[in-house]
Every structure is written in C-alpha cells, then in structure tokens.
Scaffold this active site. Structure first.
Site, short mmCIF file in Angstrom:
data_model
loop_
_atom_site.label_atom_id
_atom_site.label_comp_id
_atom_site.label_asym_id
_atom_site.label_seq_id
_atom_site.Cartn_x
_atom_site.Cartn_y
_atom_site.Cartn_z
N ASP A 94 0.82 -1.23 0.00
CA ASP A 94 0.00 0.00 0.00
C ASP A 94 0.85 1.28 0.00
O ASP A 94 0.72 2.14 0.87
CB ASP A 94 -0.97 0.01 1.20
N ASP A 123 -1.00 -4.27 -3.67
CA ASP A 123 -1.97 -3.16 -3.78
C ASP A 123 -1.28 -1.82 -3.67
O ASP A 123 -1.75 -0.92 -2.97
CB ASP A 123 -3.05 -3.26 -2.68
#
Ligand SMILES: *[C@@H]1O[C@H](CO)[C@@H](O)[C@H](O)[C@H]1NC(C)=O
Ligand SMILES: *[C@@H]1O[C@H](CO)[C@@H](O)[C@H](O)[C@H]1NC(C)=O
Ligand SMILES: *[C@@H]1O[C@H](CO)[C@@H](O)[C@H](O)[C@H]1NC(C)=O
Ligand SMILES: *[C@@H]1O[C@H](CO)[C@@H](O)[C@H](O)[C@H]1NC(C)=O
Length: 414
Positions: free
Chosen positions: A216, A237
């Site tokens: 992230d 992600d």
C-alpha cells in the site's frame, strides 16, 4: 479477447484465489477480520465524507481555475534546509507558517537530504509545492505501519500509516522522494500496510518523484491527480484508492519475490463521487526487482477501473493479468479493466481473464491524456527554475528579497 475458455478460466481463478495474499488493503485473514476492516474504513469514510462532501471531483472547466491563476501570480518561496541556512529546518515548520485559507502558491524549496518527518497538509492550506532536485533529492521518510499504535493506544490504520498526507488542493511536487521505510512486511501481512504518500486533495501534480514503500505505497485516495516521470515501488496493492488519476511515463516496480498487485482501484457506487474514478497509465514501464509474479490490478471497489496504454510489461506480469478479488462475478459487475497497445513479454493478452478488455483506440482515447483528469483547468509545468535566495542570509538576518521580485511564471492558459 477470447471468451470461450470457461474451464481454464475457472481453474485459473481457483489457483489465483489460493495463491493471492488475502489481506490488503483489508487485513482479512478471515471473513471477520475483513468485516472489521470494512467497518473501520466505513467509519473513516463517514467522517471524511461529512467533512468533504462538497469536494467531489471538482470544477472541470477547460481554462485555468481562477483561484489557481491568482495563486500563481502571487507566489512565494520558503527555503527549507535541514542543515540550517534556510528559512526553516523542517517541512513541518514551513507548513505551519502557511496561513489557513492560503491563497498564494507557496513553494517549499527543499534542500537535499533526509527529512525524518510525518507530514499532514491540512485542507485549509492549498497551493503548496514541494520542490527538490531529482538528481539530489529531498527524501521525506517515516516508518509507521497500520499496526503501529497511535497516541490513543490504538493502531493508526492504513490512513494513519502515511508518511506524507496531502488533503489540500492544488498540491505540486517536483523531484521529491516520498518514502515509508518500515521493514517490508510479508505480502498481505495483517497490519502491514505502510503508506508513503496519500493524496486526498484534488488537482495534485507530481513530477519526477519517487514514491517508495512496500504494501500500500501510494494511497491515491481521492481527487484528480497527475503523476509524470515518477518511480513507484511497492508490493501488494501498492497504488490504491478512488482517485481519478493519470500516470504518464512512470516506472512501476514490484519489490517482492512473492506476489505483487500493482493496483487496488476502488471505483464504487457506494461512495459519493467515487464512480467517476479510475487509474489510467500511459507509456509506463512495469517491472520486478524481486522476481515475483505481478497482477495488474485487483478490484477493491465494485466497479474498479484501471487502464494501461502503451505500457511495457515485464515477464513477471501473469498471463491472466487481473483479479476480481471480492467481486463474485467480475464479468457482470462494473469492473472496467483494459489494455491498449502494451508491449513486453507480460503484455500478451491471449490468456487474460475473459472480462478484461482489449481496448479499441476509440475506447482508450478518453483515458490517454491529461484530459482524463481535466488537466486544462489545473495542470501547470513543474517549477524547475531556480528559486530566489532564502529570505535569511547566512548570518540569519532578513534580506529584502520580496515575493514580487521572484521570477514569475504565470500559468499558461491553454
Ligand atoms: C499576495 O499574498 C499576500 C499574502 O497572502 C497578500 O497579502 C497580498 O495581498 C497578495 N497580493 C496579491 C496581489 O494578491
Ligand atoms: C485542519 O485545520 C483546521 C483548522 O485549524 C482544524 O480545525 C482541523 O481539525 C484540521 N483538520 C485535520 C484533519 O487535522
Ligand atoms: C524527469 O524524469 C524524466 C524521466 O526519467 C527525465 O527524462 C527528465 O530528464 C527528468 N527531468 C529532470 C528535470 O530531471
Ligand atoms: C515514454 O516514457 C519515457 C520515459 O519512461 C520517455 O523517455 C519517453 O519520451 C516517453 N514517450 C512518450 C511518447 O511520451
């Protein structure tokens, strides 16, 4: 793209579900944890939506926003130098000197070096620029992860892990390294999210910047954003959120030997304005430093939208390309995943999931330029000119350098 491959597709999906880390941005080892994560996020959104309800995608006109033109006509520069000799030693101190309701472009001229600061730019301070030298950059670094305990004794969460958070509009950065240098968590590890940069304001541009982290890395949270000539490194992600963003000439690098997922785009019908969002990549390069497989994206929102055009994909990009994640029937959801004229060994579209789109030129066009982010109303060139000297002399006294004397480069109306 062929749709008559039902069986291999099902098998591929089964294998995929088994192999993907299950936990990011959700810390969802189990359904319960996922629900907790969801409700924590919903609470977050309830608060932020109340605060920012009026700030949807924004004014999308085709001439430079009036307030921006005014801000550019009245710019000022603060020199920030950790070694002293500038106007401020820390970015935090320089930002404190920017008034609430700021109306002028404030360029923080960041001298090279490491800035160990966790930075939050309040919505009340628009028109901030972080300017550095890409060849000898300012490195802004911190190392919080989602599981780090905050002042209240509770985990700071994904949002709170951010090294630099920008909530104001018209932010710009040039040549800066944004870093979260927490030790890289095992991909998908619970609480391992470690955001380097979170952009929640609209009309933000990043030139020649590095956004560096693990899980992230870049929370492309909300608003219109432009990333040009940037390097973005991460694991799972690592570009996520419901920004409407255009990434041009960027290098996107997976650092893991396990599985990397480049995007978790969160276009959804359930958050106000989010249905307009999506990430568009043009002329980017996707590669792996760690050697692990790479997914182009997985659907965080019900209508996740990601486009890659003219992008070179290294061999680590998996043949199926994409993953529906929590979306049960991606083929009949609002997910829009497309590719146009990509190259490299990872770009072979023959085995892509059946619901990804091999775009036609007409389909790709709306995404392939700064028009996708309504750039005419706000995108300005990076501040590459030399800054005026620091207001302080080396002896510490004030000089007569006035903002009016600084080289003026008014926005070009386009
Ligand atoms: C420029 O900004 C300063 C500081 O906010 C303000 O006092 C001044 O009036 C502005 N000048 C113009 C021409 O807007
Ligand atoms: C932003 O600044 C305002 C005014 O100082 C303050 O009331 C508000 O709490 C700040 N917002 C955040 C999210 O810190
Ligand atoms: C910005 O990055 C691009 C791509 O790496 C490079 O060609 C360009 O020279 C850089 N600009 C500056 C001023 O460093
Ligand atoms: C594509 O990106 C590279 C940098 O990665 C840049 O040198 C080149 O000029 C770009 N090409 C186009 C057509 O924008």
């Amino acid at each position: 793209m062929g749709r008559n491959m039902a069986l291999p597709l099902v098998m591929a999906l089964v294998a995929l579900v088994a192999s993907l880390p299950s936990a990011s941005p959700a810390t969802a080892g189990t359904a319960g944890a996922f629900d907790n994560w969801l409700s924590a996020n919903q609470k977050d959104f309830a608060i932020t939506q109340a605060l920012y309800a009026k700030k949807a995608v924004g004014d999308t006109g085709n001439s430079i926003d009036e307030s921006l033109a005014k801000a550019e006509d009245n710019k000022t520069t603060f020199v920030v130098d950790p070694k002293g000799g500038g106007d401020y030693k820390t970015i935090t101190a320089a930002l404190e000197a920017v008034p609430e309701g700021n109306t002028r472009r404030v360029i923080l001229d960041l001298k090279p070096g490491e800035y160990r600061e966790k930075i939050f730019i309040n919505i009340s301070k628009p028109y901030i620029t972080f300017k550095s030298d890409p060849k000898n950059p300012a490195i802004i670094a911190w190392n919080d992860i989602a599981a780090t305990l905050g002042k209240d004794g509770k985990p700071v969460g994904t949002v709170g892990s951010t090294t630099v958070a920008v909530e104001s509009d018209y932010f710009m950065a040039y040549g800066v390294v944004f870093k979260n240098d927490a030790p890289t968590a095992k991909p998908g590890a619970k609480g391992g999210q470690a955001v380097a940069l979170r952009t929640f304001g609209t009309k933000a541009a990043f030139y020649n910047c590095t956004i560096d982290g693990g899980q992230d890395t870049l929370y492309d949270h909300k608003g219109l954003h432009y990333f040009k000539d940037c390097l973005i490194r991460g694991s799972v992600d690592f570009i996520f959120g419901f920004g409407r963003s255009f990434y041009e000439n960027c290098r996107i690098v997976s650092i893991v030997k396990e599985i990397a997922v480049l995007t978790a785009q969160q276009r959804t019908k359930t958050i106000e304005g989010a249905i307009e969002s999506g990430f568009s990549f043009k002329n980017c390069t996707i590669m792996s430093e760690g050697g692990g497989d790479i997914y182009l994206g997985r659907a965080w929102g019900d209508s996740s939208r990601v486009i890659y055009a003219y992008t070179e994909m290294s061999k680590e990009v998996v043949p199926v390309g994409w993953d529906g994640w929590e979306v049960k029937q991606p083929e009949s959801s609002g997910i829009y995943y497309g590719e146009f004229k990509c190259s490299g060994p990872g770009s072979d579209a023959r085995k892509r999931v059946g619901w990804a789109v091999d775009l036609t030129e007409a389909q790709a066009k709306p995404f392939m330029g700064t028009h996708y982010v309504f750039g005419d109303s706000w995108i300005l060139p990076p501040p590459t000119e030399n800054s005026p000297p620091s207001k302080k002399t080396s002896s510490g006294g004030a000089t007569a350098t006035s903002p009016a004397a600084s080289p003026s480069s008014s926005p070009e109306s386009r």
